[in-house]
Motif scaffolding. Structure first.
Motif, mmCIF file in Angstrom:
data_model
loop_
_atom_site.group_PDB
_atom_site.id
_atom_site.type_symbol
_atom_site.label_atom_id
_atom_site.label_comp_id
_atom_site.label_asym_id
_atom_site.label_seq_id
_atom_site.Cartn_x
_atom_site.Cartn_y
_atom_site.Cartn_z
ATOM 1 N N ILE A 1 -2.258 6.280 2.664
ATOM 2 C CA ILE A 1 -2.982 5.429 3.608
ATOM 3 C C ILE A 1 -2.190 5.346 4.904
ATOM 4 O O ILE A 1 -1.020 4.935 4.891
ATOM 5 N N GLU A 2 -2.827 5.753 6.007
ATOM 6 C CA GLU A 2 -2.109 5.735 7.282
ATOM 7 C C GLU A 2 -2.069 4.333 7.864
ATOM 8 O O GLU A 2 -1.024 3.831 8.240
ATOM 9 N N GLU A 3 -3.249 3.746 7.970
ATOM 10 C CA GLU A 3 -3.356 2.411 8.543
ATOM 11 C C GLU A 3 -3.825 1.458 7.453
ATOM 12 O O GLU A 3 -4.887 1.659 6.884
ATOM 13 N N TYR B 1 6.004 2.944 -0.479
ATOM 14 C CA TYR B 1 5.092 1.824 -0.170
ATOM 15 C C TYR B 1 5.601 1.000 0.999
ATOM 16 O O TYR B 1 6.773 1.075 1.382
ATOM 17 N N LYS B 2 4.709 0.223 1.554
ATOM 18 C CA LYS B 2 5.051 -0.766 2.565
ATOM 19 C C LYS B 2 4.223 -2.004 2.308
ATOM 20 O O LYS B 2 3.190 -1.938 1.648
ATOM 21 N N VAL C 1 -11.273 1.913 3.032
ATOM 22 C CA VAL C 1 -10.015 2.625 2.803
ATOM 23 C C VAL C 1 -9.866 2.975 1.321
ATOM 24 O O VAL C 1 -9.492 4.098 0.967
ATOM 25 N N GLU D 1 -10.451 11.261 -1.772
ATOM 26 C CA GLU D 1 -9.484 12.317 -1.454
ATOM 27 C C GLU D 1 -8.561 12.657 -2.615
ATOM 28 O O GLU D 1 -7.992 13.737 -2.662
ATOM 29 N N TYR E 1 0.824 -1.213 0.000
ATOM 30 C CA TYR E 1 0.000 0.000 0.000
ATOM 31 C C TYR E 1 0.850 1.250 0.000
ATOM 32 O O TYR E 1 2.015 1.239 0.402
ATOM 33 N N ARG E 2 0.252 2.351 -0.441
ATOM 34 C CA ARG E 2 0.918 3.641 -0.512
ATOM 35 C C ARG E 2 0.942 4.272 0.873
ATOM 36 O O ARG E 2 -0.098 4.624 1.425
ATOM 37 N N THR E 3 2.144 4.479 1.411
ATOM 38 C CA THR E 3 2.228 5.022 2.765
ATOM 39 C C THR E 3 1.868 6.503 2.819
ATOM 40 O O THR E 3 1.483 7.011 3.867
ATOM 41 N N ASP E 4 1.969 7.194 1.688
ATOM 42 C CA ASP E 4 1.647 8.625 1.733
ATOM 43 C C ASP E 4 0.145 8.878 1.635
ATOM 44 O O ASP E 4 -0.323 9.967 1.928
#
Lengths: 276, 300, 412
Positions: C154-156, C281-282, C167, C174, C149-152
């Protein structure tokens, strides 16, 4: 409306049709000059800045070594063309200079065989080539190609030979020439354009054929260009820019050959339908 | 001077067989035998990857199964529609081009050279190029259409049944248009100028001239061209396979694609061969039409 | 007659050139061919070539010839090869192929040493390499799945199916021009494995223990409905029919999707261009349904039944799957540890990306093992595509199950 105005309208129509018709080619050339990142940029650009001519060098000399499949194709297509003509020319001669029972059926058979898509025959062909122990060899591909090109070549050549006057040939026989000498000395030179057409038809067929090498070849060193093109669709990601560069390279020889003979083709296919 | 032949001989002087022998021998090994094999396989149950099911001679069972399955008839209809769509497109655009090019205009050679380009493009290259043109996210087609405000959002051309069906047909048309245009052009140019000029004097409009004079004269050419094109289109594998592999679902699965899938996807050699034989018979009928069309004009 | 003679000699020369045995002599090194799909990619080719060279240096009595075609064509090439008696000696291929290859007697069971080597691997992998109790393959490539997922944006990362949809929708609200998620639906093996993740998470099965098809169970239908709804109802994925899983990392890297499910190799693809700071990403565990699960896909090394050098073939496999070589291979390919012991290597413990994949191994389910994989894959992708096209999941899975029965693909 005057004549000039009328023609302007024709030009506008023609140019707009060609704009649509050449659209994919433009995309192909444009993509072949982009970077990997560039092909995914949005909005897309038509003229990459700077154009990546290096893609062509990369494809040809780089790790893909596209030169190898290119020369494989060149060998396969040239040999196919040669053998096809050697097989087809005498047959076309016989079909135009002799009358015999079954001549028409034979002509029909030739026409019919040329209509086969390799897909129908491929299972049977595979067995033949396997029992000749020619799987995974150039020879296997070449003889299979010839099986599919020879009928068309016979058809094209007999159309051409019918228009070569008999009188010249007969003069030679009166002089005591044997028939075979007559054919080689007189008919063959006279029908050179027809022979060239049949050879080029076979060359192009072999150059473009994908299914036969796909099924017969597993040694990567023996792959022709058409098959190697599919390599750029990797397991992970399609390298569109390099694939397009290779596509352009693959198209060039056909384009050059074709520009010589397209006129004859039309005559060949229409033989009979159009009186000139 | 066609010499009638009285008895069988291999003499190069008197007999055609000497000249025909190489090609006949070659073709019987490389064409007749494979067809015989395929015919034989069509009477067997033979799935290469399933030795547990055995290889047996089943007579006409495969044909019965095939003709009884609704899926086959759906594929058959789809093939006919796809071929029809593509041939119609090729003929119409080809004729339009030929008609325009038959006029005495400047830059004719230039246009003819342009016309060659799709023709010389190898099929696999064309399929690759079009695949990229159609791409849903990065394809140029979406970009052009959104720029022209004909499309509000990206459309995934090969991802919907109908659009994939049309898109593959368009690619096939693209490859075939130059050939059609050239054939028609040759036909148009063979119409004597006097015929057209006499129509001019009578004050026939462009359209009337096309309908009443050109089309009837062109009938044999049109018949030959469309039949030939129908045969090639019907056989087309190299366009559909790289573009969609017969998908989505089975929207672009034609008989040829189906035959390939059976023989080399599922390795169901029996059923694959059965479909191949069906295709073979259909092609034979097409060829007969083509042959007749050619023969009508000239004694071969 | 000159002409005929010439023609014959051309044909003869060609035929002979093709038939000529290529440098085979009685007492030279044993020649084996190693088939590895997908080596047209230069990076892959180099790696395998190096490995083979190393091996040949240590075993001068064995000569390895590498053969390769694209993944798309591999199964077809191998089956034709078996039939023609032209199979390569050592085969790298999907473990999903083992059942039909073994049934065709195209590959041979491994010797006692092979059994011992196989014991080094996690249980589900061992299972995938066996057919009727015998070991036929040594696992080679192997992967679990995570959510990338895109860390910038999506927070969780989402932890359940409902959260996944929420999500994804939130990202789409957004941000303009991006889809929240991406799934595969093209005619490709990945469409089956992507769907099976949801099926397993929903407590479904493809085949039960006895080998009966269970693909039309309510759990399976619910999972397929969810999969299709992502596209049809929630509209949080781009049209899946065009994409196979391998194209998702590209969409992700280009900022077209914010999440997708993939194996560890996604990193290589996302990182091919150096400028991907744009899409940080993570990896995270998959959002779970009824329970946590994911499909474990593995590739295996097999030995052809037709080989003339079974010992040499085994020596080669033994060498390249030795714990040291395997660890090296896995690290280079950015994949996850294959042998149970390997996981102890600090690389797999410390890398935050790879760590997530290692965690998912515990929730792994093996791929189903139908009698023949390819027709099975065709049937399942058809079903998924029909559902994505708006047909009822129950109906399409009923049809699929009926097809599987009709073609006798159940592993009974």
């Amino acid at each position: 409306m005057n004549k000039r105005g009328k023609h302007l309208w024709v030009h506008i129509l023609l140019l707009s049709i060609f704009a649509v018709l050449l659209f994919p080619v433009a995309v192909m050339v444009s993509t072949s000059l982009k970077t990997f990142a560039g092909i995914f940029s949005w909005p897309p650009t038509w003229i990459p800045d700077p154009p990546q001519w290096a893609n062509y060098i990369q494809v040809w000399f780089g790790p893909y070594q596209f030169s190898a499949p290119f020369f494989n194709s060149l060998f396969i297509a040239t040999t196919t063309a040669l053998i096809t003509v050697v097989l087809a020319f005498p047959a076309a001669y016989a079909l135009t200079r002799f009358s015999f029972v079954g001549r028409r059926s034979l002509l029909f058979l030739m026409l019919m065989t040329q209509m086969f898509s390799p897909v129908i025959l491929i299972v049977g062909l595979y067995q033949i080539v396997q029992s000749l122990q020619l799987l995974n060899t150039f020879t296997g591909i070449i003889i299979t190609n010839c099986a599919l090109t020879a009928p068309m070549a016979v058809w094209l050549l007999q159309g051409y030979l019918r228009n070569v006057p008999l009188a010249l040939e007969q003069a030679a026989y009166v002089d005591g020439c044997s028939r075979v000498t007559g054919i080689l000395r007189i008919i063959l030179p006279l029908s050179a354009p027809g022979v060239a057409m049949a050879a080029i038809y076979s060359f192009i067929f072999a150059w473009n054929e994908l299914l036969i090498p796909l099924i017969f070849i597993s040694d990567s060193q023996l792959r022709p260009a058409s098959l190697a093109l599919t390599d750029f669709v990797g397991q992970n990601v399609v390298y569109w820019h390099e694939m397009m560069a290779a596509s352009v390279i693959t198209t060039l020889p056909v384009a050059i050959l074709f520009s010589f003979v397209q006129r004859f083709f039309i005559q060949g296919f229409m033989s009979g339908a159009v009186k000139e | 001077m066609l010499k009638p032949l009285r008895r069988f001989t291999l003499s190069p002087e008197k007999s055609p067989f000497f000249y025909l022998l190489p090609v006949l021998l070659f073709m019987s090994v490389m064409v007749a035998y494979p067809i015989a094999r395929v015919l034989y396989f069509s009477f067997t149950q033979n799935i290469l990857t399933r030795p547990d099911l055995g290889v047996t001679f089943v007579g006409l069972q495969n044909y019965v199964t095939l003709f009884q399955s609704a899926e086959f008839w759906a594929t058959f209809t789809r093939t006919a529609l796809w071929t029809g769509l593509s041939v119609a497109g090729k003929s119409l655009i080809g004729f339009l081009l030929a008609w325009l090019l038959a006029k005495e205009i400047a830059w004719k050679r230039f246009y003819m050279a342009l016309l060659l380009i799709p023709w010389v493009t190898p099929m696999v290259v064309a399929a690759i190029a079009w695949r990229w043109v159609y791409d849903g996210e990065f394809g140029m087609l979406n970009w052009v259409l959104t720029e022209l405000h004909m499309l509000s959002d990206h459309y995934v051309w090969l991802g919907h049944k109908l659009s994939a069906f049309v898109a593959t047909a368009v690619t096939d048309m693209w490859l075939g248009i130059p050939f059609m245009a050239m054939l028609f052009l040759a036909g148009l140019q063979s119409i004597p100028r006097e015929v057209l000029e006499s129509a001019d004097i009578d004050g026939a409009s462009s359209f009337q001239r096309l309908r009443l004079i050109i089309l009837p004269l062109m009938k044999p050419v049109i018949l030959v061209a469309t039949t030939l094109s129908a045969i090639w289109t019907f056989n087309s594998f190299g366009v559909i396979w790289p573009l969609t592999k017969g998908g989505p679902v089975n929207a672009t699965t034609t008989l040829v694609v189906e035959a390939y899938q059976r023989s080399f996807g599922a390795f169901d050699i029996g059923m694959g061969s059965t479909i191949a034989i069906v295709i073979f018979v259909i092609l034979m009928l097409f060829t007969l039409v083509y042959y007749r069309a050619l023969m009508r004009r000239e004694e071969l | 007659m000159k002409r005929r003679g010439l023609m014959l000699s051309i044909v003869l020369v060609l035929v002979l050139a093709g038939c000529m045995p290529q440098g085979e002599s009685g007492d030279g090194p044993a020649q084996i061919t190693y088939f590895h799909p997908g080596l047209e990619q230069p990076e892959m080719r180099e790696m395998i070539d190096e490995l083979v060279q190393e091996f040949e240096q240590k075993h001068p009595d064995i000569d390895v010839k590498v053969q390769s075609v694209g993944w798309d064509q591999s199964y077809q090439k191998l089956v034709s090869g078996f039939n023609a008696g032209e199979a390569p000696d050592v085969i790298y291929g999907g473990s999903r192929w083992i059942a039909s290859f073994a049934a065709m007697q195209a590959i041979q069971p491994l010797n006692a040493e092979g059994e011992k080597r196989l014991a080094l691997y996690p249980k589900p992998l061992q299972k995938a390499a066996r057919y009727q109790g015998k070991a036929y393959g040594i696992p080679r490539g192997f992967s679990s799945r995570t959510l990338i997922y895109r860390t910038d944006l999506i927070e969780e990362p989402p932890q359940t199916w409902e959260e996944l949809v929420q999500v994804a929708k939130k990202v789409q609200q957004e941000h303009e021009g991006i889809y929240g998620f991406g799934v595969a639906g093209a005619k490709h093996v990945s469409t089956t494995t992507q769907y099976f993740n949801y099926l397993f998470q929903n407590g479904g099965q493809v085949f039960d223990e006895k080998g009966n098809v269970k693909l039309n169970s309510p759990e399976a239908a619910e999972a397929l409905q969810f999969y299709a709804d992502l596209y049809r109802k929630h509209q949080v994925v781009p049209n899946p029919l065009e994409y196979n899983r391998e194209q998702l990392p590209i969409l992700f890297k280009e900022g077209k999707i914010a999440m997708f499910v993939c194996g560890p190799w996604a990193r290589q693809m996302m990182a091919r261009a150096p400028d991907n700071e744009k899409t940080p990403y993570k990896a995270a565990p998959l959002p779970k349904g009824g329970k946590m699960a994911n499909t474990l896909v593995s590739d295996s090394l097999m030995i052809s039944a037709q080989t003339e050098h079974p010992e040499a073939a085994w020596t080669f496999i033994q060498y390249i799957t030795s714990p040291k070589e395997q660890t090296q291979y896995d690290i280079e390919r950015n994949t996850i540890p294959l042998q149970t012991k390997e996981a102890e290597d600090p690389f797999f413990q410390n890398d935050p990306y790879v760590r997530e994949f290692v965690k998912m191994i515990d929730y792994g389910k093996p791929q189903p093992a139908p009698k023949a994989w390819e027709p099975f894959e065709e049937i399942v992708t058809q079903a998924v595509q029909r559902a994505l096209n708006g047909e009822k999941a129950e109906k399409v899975l009923d049809d699929a199950a009926a097809q599987i029965k009709k073609q006798q693909l159940e592993p009974k």
